[in-house]
Design a protein around this motif. Structure first.
Motif, PDB file in Angstrom:
ATOM      1  N   VAL A 190     -30.600  38.504   9.943  1.00 40.04           N
ATOM      2  CA  VAL A 190     -29.316  38.131   9.354  1.00 40.04           C
ATOM      3  C   VAL A 190     -28.275  39.104   9.896  1.00 40.04           C
ATOM      4  O   VAL A 190     -28.487  40.318   9.894  1.00 40.04           O
ATOM      5  CB  VAL A 190     -29.362  38.188   7.815  1.00 40.04           C
ATOM      6  N   ALA A 191     -27.171  38.560  10.387  1.00 34.49           N
ATOM      7  CA  ALA A 191     -26.157  39.409  11.008  1.00 34.49           C
ATOM      8  C   ALA A 191     -24.775  38.802  10.794  1.00 34.49           C
ATOM      9  O   ALA A 191     -24.637  37.635  10.395  1.00 34.49           O
ATOM     10  CB  ALA A 191     -26.439  39.576  12.506  1.00 34.49           C
ATOM     11  N   ASP A 192     -23.761  39.604  11.069  1.00 35.19           N
ATOM     12  CA  ASP A 192     -22.373  39.134  11.031  1.00 35.19           C
ATOM     13  C   ASP A 192     -22.080  38.440  12.362  1.00 35.19           C
ATOM     14  O   ASP A 192     -21.966  39.097  13.398  1.00 35.19           O
ATOM     15  CB  ASP A 192     -21.438  40.325  10.812  1.00 35.19           C
ATOM     16  N   LEU A 193     -21.976  37.107  12.335  1.00 33.53           N
ATOM     17  CA  LEU A 193     -21.835  36.329  13.567  1.00 33.53           C
ATOM     18  C   LEU A 193     -20.493  35.616  13.691  1.00 33.53           C
ATOM     19  O   LEU A 193     -20.229  34.996  14.716  1.00 33.53           O
ATOM     20  CB  LEU A 193     -22.939  35.255  13.637  1.00 33.53           C
ATOM     21  N   ARG A 194     -19.614  35.715  12.709  1.00 31.34           N
ATOM     22  CA  ARG A 194     -18.454  34.824  12.671  1.00 31.34           C
ATOM     23  C   ARG A 194     -17.137  35.573  12.615  1.00 31.34           C
ATOM     24  O   ARG A 194     -17.080  36.767  12.332  1.00 31.34           O
ATOM     25  CB  ARG A 194     -18.554  33.917  11.449  1.00 31.34           C
ATOM     26  N   ASN A 195     -16.075  34.810  12.870  1.00 28.91           N
ATOM     27  CA  ASN A 195     -14.722  35.307  12.641  1.00 28.91           C
ATOM     28  C   ASN A 195     -14.425  35.272  11.151  1.00 28.91           C
ATOM     29  O   ASN A 195     -14.812  34.327  10.451  1.00 28.91           O
ATOM     30  CB  ASN A 195     -13.693  34.435  13.360  1.00 28.91           C
ATOM     31  N   VAL A 196     -13.709  36.271  10.679  1.00 22.62           N
ATOM     32  CA  VAL A 196     -13.268  36.237   9.292  1.00 22.62           C
ATOM     33  C   VAL A 196     -12.186  35.173   9.134  1.00 22.62           C
ATOM     34  O   VAL A 196     -11.530  34.768  10.108  1.00 22.62           O
ATOM     35  CB  VAL A 196     -12.729  37.612   8.846  1.00 22.62           C
ATOM     36  N   VAL A 197     -11.972  34.717   7.918  1.00 22.06           N
ATOM     37  CA  VAL A 197     -10.931  33.735   7.611  1.00 22.06           C
ATOM     38  C   VAL A 197     -10.111  34.249   6.439  1.00 22.06           C
ATOM     39  O   VAL A 197     -10.531  35.157   5.711  1.00 22.06           O
ATOM     40  CB  VAL A 197     -11.531  32.351   7.281  1.00 22.06           C
ATOM     41  N   LEU A 253     -30.358  41.407  22.216  1.00 20.49           N
ATOM     42  CA  LEU A 253     -29.926  40.178  22.885  1.00 20.49           C
ATOM     43  C   LEU A 253     -29.584  40.446  24.348  1.00 20.49           C
ATOM     44  O   LEU A 253     -29.951  39.684  25.231  1.00 20.49           O
ATOM     45  CB  LEU A 253     -28.724  39.574  22.162  1.00 20.49           C
ATOM     46  N   GLY A 254     -28.869  41.534  24.593  1.00 21.59           N
ATOM     47  CA  GLY A 254     -28.505  41.878  25.962  1.00 21.59           C
ATOM     48  C   GLY A 254     -27.516  40.884  26.545  1.00 21.59           C
ATOM     49  O   GLY A 254     -26.823  40.163  25.824  1.00 21.59           O
ATOM     50  N   PRO A 255     -27.424  40.806  27.867  1.00 29.24           N
ATOM     51  CA  PRO A 255     -26.522  39.839  28.504  1.00 29.24           C
ATOM     52  C   PRO A 255     -26.862  38.419  28.070  1.00 29.24           C
ATOM     53  O   PRO A 255     -28.040  38.043  28.026  1.00 29.24           O
ATOM     54  CB  PRO A 255     -26.775  40.052  30.000  1.00 29.24           C
ATOM     55  N   TRP A 256     -25.844  37.635  27.756  1.00 27.34           N
ATOM     56  CA  TRP A 256     -26.095  36.287  27.264  1.00 27.34           C
ATOM     57  C   TRP A 256     -25.021  35.328  27.736  1.00 27.34           C
ATOM     58  O   TRP A 256     -23.968  35.741  28.218  1.00 27.34           O
ATOM     59  CB  TRP A 256     -26.142  36.280  25.730  1.00 27.34           C
ATOM     60  N   ARG A 257     -25.287  34.057  27.567  1.00 27.50           N
ATOM     61  CA  ARG A 257     -24.326  32.992  27.839  1.00 27.50           C
ATOM     62  C   ARG A 257     -24.677  31.823  26.938  1.00 27.50           C
ATOM     63  O   ARG A 257     -25.750  31.785  26.313  1.00 27.50           O
ATOM     64  CB  ARG A 257     -24.382  32.568  29.310  1.00 27.50           C
ATOM     65  N   TRP A 258     -23.749  30.867  26.867  1.00 27.66           N
ATOM     66  CA  TRP A 258     -24.046  29.675  26.101  1.00 27.66           C
ATOM     67  C   TRP A 258     -25.111  28.847  26.835  1.00 27.66           C
ATOM     68  O   TRP A 258     -25.077  28.727  28.057  1.00 27.66           O
ATOM     69  CB  TRP A 258     -22.808  28.819  25.884  1.00 27.66           C
ATOM     70  N   ALA A 259     -26.062  28.311  26.098  1.00 24.14           N
ATOM     71  CA  ALA A 259     -27.136  27.508  26.701  1.00 24.14           C
ATOM     72  C   ALA A 259     -26.574  26.186  27.220  1.00 24.14           C
ATOM     73  O   ALA A 259     -25.651  25.611  26.642  1.00 24.14           O
ATOM     74  CB  ALA A 259     -28.235  27.256  25.676  1.00 24.14           C
ATOM     75  N   THR A 260     -27.131  25.718  28.315  1.00 24.88           N
ATOM     76  CA  THR A 260     -26.728  24.421  28.861  1.00 24.88           C
ATOM     77  C   THR A 260     -27.406  23.294  28.085  1.00 24.88           C
ATOM     78  O   THR A 260     -28.390  23.509  27.363  1.00 24.88           O
ATOM     79  CB  THR A 260     -27.095  24.324  30.339  1.00 24.88           C
ATOM     80  N   LYS A 304     -19.175  39.671  18.524  1.00 22.26           N
ATOM     81  CA  LYS A 304     -20.256  40.071  17.620  1.00 22.26           C
ATOM     82  C   LYS A 304     -21.599  39.584  18.129  1.00 22.26           C
ATOM     83  O   LYS A 304     -22.616  40.297  18.008  1.00 22.26           O
ATOM     84  CB  LYS A 304     -19.977  39.517  16.215  1.00 22.26           C
ATOM     85  N   ILE A 305     -21.627  38.383  18.694  1.00 23.32           N
ATOM     86  CA  ILE A 305     -22.883  37.871  19.251  1.00 23.32           C
ATOM     87  C   ILE A 305     -23.378  38.792  20.367  1.00 23.32           C
ATOM     88  O   ILE A 305     -24.568  39.098  20.468  1.00 23.32           O
ATOM     89  CB  ILE A 305     -22.687  36.438  19.773  1.00 23.32           C
ATOM     90  N   GLY A 306     -22.452  39.239  21.203  1.00 22.41           N
ATOM     91  CA  GLY A 306     -22.829  40.107  22.307  1.00 22.41           C
ATOM     92  C   GLY A 306     -23.377  41.447  21.877  1.00 22.41           C
ATOM     93  O   GLY A 306     -24.021  42.144  22.669  1.00 22.41           O
ATOM     94  N   LYS A 307     -23.118  41.838  20.628  1.00 21.15           N
ATOM     95  CA  LYS A 307     -23.600  43.124  20.124  1.00 21.15           C
ATOM     96  C   LYS A 307     -24.895  43.012  19.325  1.00 21.15           C
ATOM     97  O   LYS A 307     -25.373  44.008  18.781  1.00 21.15           O
ATOM     98  CB  LYS A 307     -22.521  43.758  19.242  1.00 21.15           C
ATOM     99  N   LEU A 308     -25.495  41.824  19.260  1.00 21.41           N
ATOM    100  CA  LEU A 308     -26.747  41.661  18.517  1.00 21.41           C
ATOM    101  C   LEU A 308     -27.843  42.506  19.151  1.00 21.41           C
ATOM    102  O   LEU A 308     -28.015  42.491  20.380  1.00 21.41           O
ATOM    103  CB  LEU A 308     -27.172  40.193  18.495  1.00 21.41           C
ATOM    104  N   PRO A 309     -28.602  43.246  18.366  1.00 24.76           N
ATOM    105  CA  PRO A 309     -29.669  44.098  18.910  1.00 24.76           C
ATOM    106  C   PRO A 309     -30.684  43.267  19.695  1.00 24.76           C
ATOM    107  O   PRO A 309     -31.151  42.219  19.226  1.00 24.76           O
ATOM    108  CB  PRO A 309     -30.302  44.725  17.662  1.00 24.76           C
TER     109      PRO A 309
END
Length: 790
Positions: free
Chosen positions: A603-610, A532-539, A525-530
């Motif tokens: 505001v966006a859907d960023l998480r796994n459902v539980v 955002l484009g290519p991304w990675r976790w910040a160091t 879902k993070i990768g599909k954020l408008p």
């Protein structure tokens, strides 16, 4: 005495031995022959020149049969001439009903019919076995049944099973002979007949024809003493999951290297059964089978950009000319290359091509045996349509074919919405076999049809609006507490009251994502954020440079204004929450948006459902189960046709891109998934469609008791004649060892034969999941089993 014989044969090499004996009979009688070649009128494999041919169409089959027919008829004529027998005429038809055989004999004015086959095994039994019985029953002419071999009694004399014995028939070691309704019985070929070759007790091994899943819906008959049955009491220490342990213990597979396995005979039988069902349903859905190369030139993948994007899973290589190639993990590029060269007009569409082929993906951590191996057998199909509506019809046809496949295999599964991933496209469904060992988490609603992979399942926004602030913000010392769990435990608050920061690097800067403390961020879902484009976790260095604080104490209060702030739907509705203070050793409690920190930029859907989340379809709440992905369907659209220029011309001569779909099934993974779903402490419990053998005969004292051995052999032959996959354990093992092996390999039905039960006229039946055997009268055991197998 007979002067003109019609010899009917299916033309297999082993049946030609019986034809040779028929010629010897004609020689002894001074009779001439008419050779009659019979074959089915529908595509079945045939055994010729040491190879099992698998025709894929009636046209191909007819051409192959015509060619082989001429060989057989020429061979019969040549053998007859060499034996001094006149071969008057030869006939060939594309079917083998008893009426045609009798009609051919009458047309040639024969005075006897010779049915030549090689016994009850393989091709001959299928093509002529049942026809022989009908000819015996309905022919007004005398019938002579000649076989190249037959089972022998303990003393070595000729013997025929009861089901083959016909009143008025004389049986010799080589063949039975029956007198017709009129006239004397033909003389049998004697035991000293030079054309006869002696065979080992029990006849030649079934491998003479070779196992082929399409030969019958059932496997060939088998004796344990002749099978490659190698079992282990304990699994190797490296085995992780139940399927891996049991497949190794049952002798289905052997490890060659990390993630690479050999399939032994027992495992291959099951693998071929899965393959057969997959092939039948793909053909039924209108797909056409082909076979693409394993090794693919790099330039095709460079056209779509996947040569660089696919990553280290791609096994790359170079030939002697230093040209780049790869071992195909999937075949979108090669199939698109073929179609773009051949398809020119909309009149040639739609088309769906599929293959069943070995693939290779260089997994960084291959594990779980064949469930996540580097080398695997896969069915992959590719559809090409003129427009989006056509694509969705093809997509639906494949979806329904998959439902039929997994239903026929006897698996408990769910089709779930899924992410398209590296394959691409705009629609996707995974077919997940439900099992505790599954690597995938599936969200599903018991009150509706909704099901989705957690990567794809939508987390619905809270229905209630954000509450007004009720607490003042306060700074709390947390010298060693760096996680939400530790901080809320210190404050005596529920974990759901906390907020954590996920920091990603995209567009040359850090982005701040907020999720609730008890939720997990969803990378898909993070990768599909408008935007955002290519991304990675910040160091950590990038985080410290942006916040001036190390991770573990971060929050939205006082964060740099130039950093994008995106909140999950659940966080956006929170008030009086706990977060980091952007100062080492401190957190903040009673934080509220608008008052203490800025409102999120998005505001966006960023998480796994539980479990317990509302179902996106509004018809209940979600539950989470584990699943093993065994199939995946994708609506690709123009993802590959655009990159590779796959176009067609419409009725007006205008050029358009083809709409593509791709559809995969992990054939090897299906076998492992079935075991994960169906096993107990004793071993595998196969669904009947996948079991290597449907019935096991367990004779106690097979080598010692004549009555036990006779019944076991007879039952073995009768079940085989009915097309049942039957395994006779004739190894002479102790009952405990025999039962343990049969339970380990998962035979669904077991018949135990012992002298004690035979005295009462009974045998014992035990289904694989039963705890107690059921006594069954000997005379009714075949009918009883037919009812169980129906």
């Amino acid at each position: 005495m007979y002067k003109h014989l019609l010899v009917a044969t299916d033309g297999s090499k082993l049946s030609m031995k019986a034809v040779t004996q028929a010629i010897g009979l004609a020689q002894a009688l001074g009779a001439k022959l008419t050779a009659f070649y019979a074959a089915p009128d529908y595509p079945l494999p045939m055994y010729a020149d040491g190879v099992v041919y698998e025709p894929v169409s009636k046209k191909e089959y007819s051409a192959l049969m015509a060619k082989e027919a001429q060989k057989v008829l020429d061979a019969v004529a040549s053998k007859a001439q060499a034996g001094g027998v006149e071969c008057a005429t030869v006939h060939s038809i594309a079917a083998a009903p008893w009426e045609a055989i009798i009609a051919a004999a009458k047309k040639a004015k024969c005075d006897a019919i010779v049915m030549a086959s090689h016994g009850r095994r393989g091709v001959s039994a299928l093509l002529l076995g049942s026809e022989t019985q009908k000819v015996l029953t309905h022919s007004a002419l005398p019938v002579i049944v000649v076989r190249s071999h037959g089972p022998r009694s303990r003393a070595g004399e000729a013997r025929a099973p009861a089901r083959h014995r016909v009143p008025g028939t004389t049986y010799t070691r080589s063949e039975p002979v029956r007198a017709g309704r009129s006239g004397p019985a033909a003389p049998p070929v004697g035991r000293e007949e030079p054309l006869r070759r002696p065979v080992a007790p029990g006849g030649p091994a079934a491998a003479a024809v070779g196992y082929n899943a399409r030969l019958s819906k059932k496997n060939s008959i088998m004796r344990a003493s002749r099978s490659y049955l190698v079992t282990l009491k304990e699994a190797p220490a490296e085995a992780d999951v139940a399927s891996q342990k049991l497949m190794l213990r049952a002798g289905m597979i052997k490890k060659v290297s990390s993630g690479i396995y050999s399939w032994l005979p027992l495992g291959l039988i099951t693998l071929r059964k899965v393959e057969r069902i997959v092939r039948e349903e793909m053909n039924r859905a209108g797909a056409l089978e082909c076979y693409l190369p394993h090794v693919v030139p790099a330039e095709l993948w460079q056209e779509t950009g996947r040569w660089d994007k696919f990553g280290p899973q791609l096994l790359r290589m170079r030939d002697r000319h230093e040209r780049d190639f790869l071992f195909g993990p999937t075949h979108e590029e090669p199939i698109t290359d073929i179609v773009r060269k051949d398809i020119r007009s909309y009149r040639q569409l739609p088309v769906n091509l599929y293959q069943i082929q070995v693939k290779f993906r260089d997994e960084i951590r291959p594990r779980f045996g064949v469930m996540r191996g580097r080398e695997f057998l896969m069915k992959d199909a590719y559809s090409f349509d003129a427009d989006r509506d056509g694509l969705m019809r093809s997509y639906r046809a494949m979806y329904e074919a998959y439902e039929r496949i997994f239903t026929r295999l006897g698996l408990k599964y769910r089709a779930v919405d899924a992410d398209t991933g590296a394959i691409g496209g705009f629609a996707s469904h995974e077919f997940q076999v439900l099992a505790d060992a599954g690597e995938d988490a599936i969200a599903w609603c018991p009150g509706s049809e909704y099901a989705a992979n957690v990567e794809q399942a939508e987390a619905v926004a809270p229905g209630a609006p954000r509450a007004s602030p009720a607490e003042a913000m306060r700074k709390v010392p947390t010298p060693t507490q760096t996680t939400c769990e530790e901080v809320t435990a210190l404050l005596g608050l529920p974990l759901a009251r906390s907020v954590k920061c996920l920091l990603v690097w995209a567009n040359e800067r850090v982005h701040v994502l907020l999720v609730r403390g008890d939720h997990m961020g969803n990378e898909v879902k993070i990768g599909k954020l408008p935007g955002l484009g290519p991304w990675r976790w910040a160091t950590e260095a990038e985080i410290v440079a942006a916040f001036g604080c190390r991770p573990g104490f971060l929050g939205p209060v006082g964060m740099p204004a130039d950093l994008p702030l995106i909140a999950d739907r659940a966080v956006a509705a929170m008030s009086d929450f706990v977060c980091g203070a952007n100062e080492a050793g401190f957190h903040l409690a009673g934080v509220n948006f608008g008052r203490d920190c800025r409102e999120p930029d998005a505001v966006a859907d960023l998480r796994n459902v539980v479990a317990g989340d509302p179902s996106p379809d509004g018809r209940g709440t979600l539950e989470i189960v584990r699943g093993i992905e065994v199939g995946h369907v994708f609506a690709l659209g123009t993802r590959y046709s655009q990159d590779m220029g796959a176009t067609y011309l419409d009725a007006q001569g205008q050029s358009h891109l083809m709409e593509m779909g791709c559809y995969g099934i992990g054939v090897t993974r299906v076998v492992a998934a079935a075991i994960e779903q169906n096993h107990d402490e004793r071993g595998i419990v196969w669904p009947e469609a996948m079991a290597p053998y449907a019935v096991a005969i367990a004779p106690i004292g097979y080598e010692r008791s004549e009555s036990v051995r006779a019944l076991a052999d007879r039952l073995h032959e009768e079940l085989a004649a009915l097309g049942v996959d039957v395994l006779l354990d004739d190894r002479g093992e102790r009952p405990g060892v025999m039962f343990a092996d049969l339970e380990l390999i998962g035979v669904p039905h077991r018949i135990t034969i012992g002298e004690r039960g035979l005295k009462d006229g009974q045998v014992e039946y035990l289904a694989r999941r039963d705890t107690r055997p059921t006594p069954v009268p000997v005379d009714g055991i075949v009918g009883f089993l037919r009812g169980k197998l129906a």
